[in-house]
Design a protein around this motif. Structure first.
Motif, PDB file in Angstrom:
ATOM      1  N   ASN A   1      -8.440   2.137  -6.151  1.00 18.89           N
ATOM      2  CA  ASN A   1      -7.825   1.173  -5.239  1.00 18.89           C
ATOM      3  C   ASN A   1      -7.655   1.757  -3.842  1.00 18.89           C
ATOM      4  O   ASN A   1      -7.779   1.046  -2.840  1.00 18.89           O
TER       5      ASN A   1
ATOM      6  N   ALA B   1      -2.574  -2.799  -7.504  1.00 20.73           N
ATOM      7  CA  ALA B   1      -2.496  -2.574  -6.064  1.00 20.73           C
ATOM      8  C   ALA B   1      -2.137  -3.879  -5.369  1.00 20.73           C
ATOM      9  O   ALA B   1      -2.486  -4.970  -5.830  1.00 20.73           O
TER      10      ALA B   1
ATOM     11  N   VAL C   1      -0.677   1.234  -3.216  1.00 20.86           N
ATOM     12  CA  VAL C   1      -1.597   1.754  -4.227  1.00 20.86           C
ATOM     13  C   VAL C   1      -0.919   2.610  -5.290  1.00 20.86           C
ATOM     14  O   VAL C   1      -1.260   2.533  -6.474  1.00 20.86           O
TER      15      VAL C   1
END
Length: 244
Positions: A224, A40, A134
């Motif tokens: 994330n 991420a 993400v």
């Protein structure tokens, strides 16, 4: 199917076979998990977003492609304001929108996800921020993680001129800020249609969170999302129903 495209889906096919009860594929899957989830990246929100007003409709759609649709769908299903996320195919013709055909890599299709959302709760720009931060690595050309081929390309299919402007402006913003260590290869492509994938591909992350492919490549993306976007994250995924 050429050798590269045959290799791209070895782990995917093994994971699918395991989920369908074909246990002999488990060893094959383990041997091909050489890549982990894309990391991420913390990025700024888009400077330009769709306007939100009292007159704004409470339902809008967006289509994103960013590697295997299992993970793309799975993350968007956890985004607050998303009412539906469907795995499917976009970029090619309807008669080639079938998993085995698309896996050949020459149909023009990308594995995609159609996201239906309430723009009063989550904006198109926020969905783009989650997508770039993400869900996928926008610097990887025609691949994501262990999967390679044009069907795994990074692409956005705007549904109208406003979405196109927001997406293109955001890509330019991220490029100018050097938000990623390499140039962004994500393309905004003309929308030719979206064709839902076979139902056994729907809700795959939610139904198989412990499969090796999902655990290694996709569950970290959900974590994330929760870590980087706590205001957008919801714990319960919105699922695609068989009758829909």
């Amino acid at each position: 199917m050429n050798l590269a495209n045959r290799k791209d889906s070895t782990s995917r096919r093994a994971a699918l076979a395991v989920s369908l009860g074909i246990g002999a594929a488990a060893l094959v899957l383990a041997q091909h998990m050489a890549f982990s989830a894309e990391a991420a990246v913390v990025i700024a929100p888009p400077a330009l977003d769709e306007p939100v007003s009292a007159a704004t409709a409470h339902e809008e759609t967006a289509v994103f492609a960013g590697g295997c649709f299992w993970g793309v769908q799975g993350v968007f299903q956890h985004v607050r304001g998303v009412t539906r996320a469907v795995s499917g195919y976009s970029g090619g013709q309807q008669d080639t929108a079938h998993y085995e055909t698309v896996s050949g890599g020459d149909t023009g299709h990308a594995e995609s996800v159609k996201v239906t959302f309430d723009p009063s709760k989550v904006t198109y720009g926020q969905l783009l921020q989650v997508y770039f931060s993400v869900i996928q690595d926008p610097t990887q050309l025609n691949r994501q993680g262990p999967d390679s081929g044009t069907q795994y390309r990074s692409a956005v299919f705007p549904q109208n001129d406003t979405q196109r402007l927001v997406a293109q402006s955001y890509i330019a913003q991220l490029q100018k800020a050097h938000a990623f260590p390499a140039p962004i290869v994500t393309r905004t492509e003309p929308f030719k249609g979206f064709y839902p994938a076979e139902f056994y591909h729907q809700n795959y992350l939610t139904l198989h969170p412990n499969s090796a492919y999902i655990a290694l490549n996709d569950m970290p993306k959900v974590e994330n999302l929760k870590r980087l976007f706590p205001n957008l994250y919801r714990d319960k995924a919105v699922l695609v129903e068989a009758a829909q």
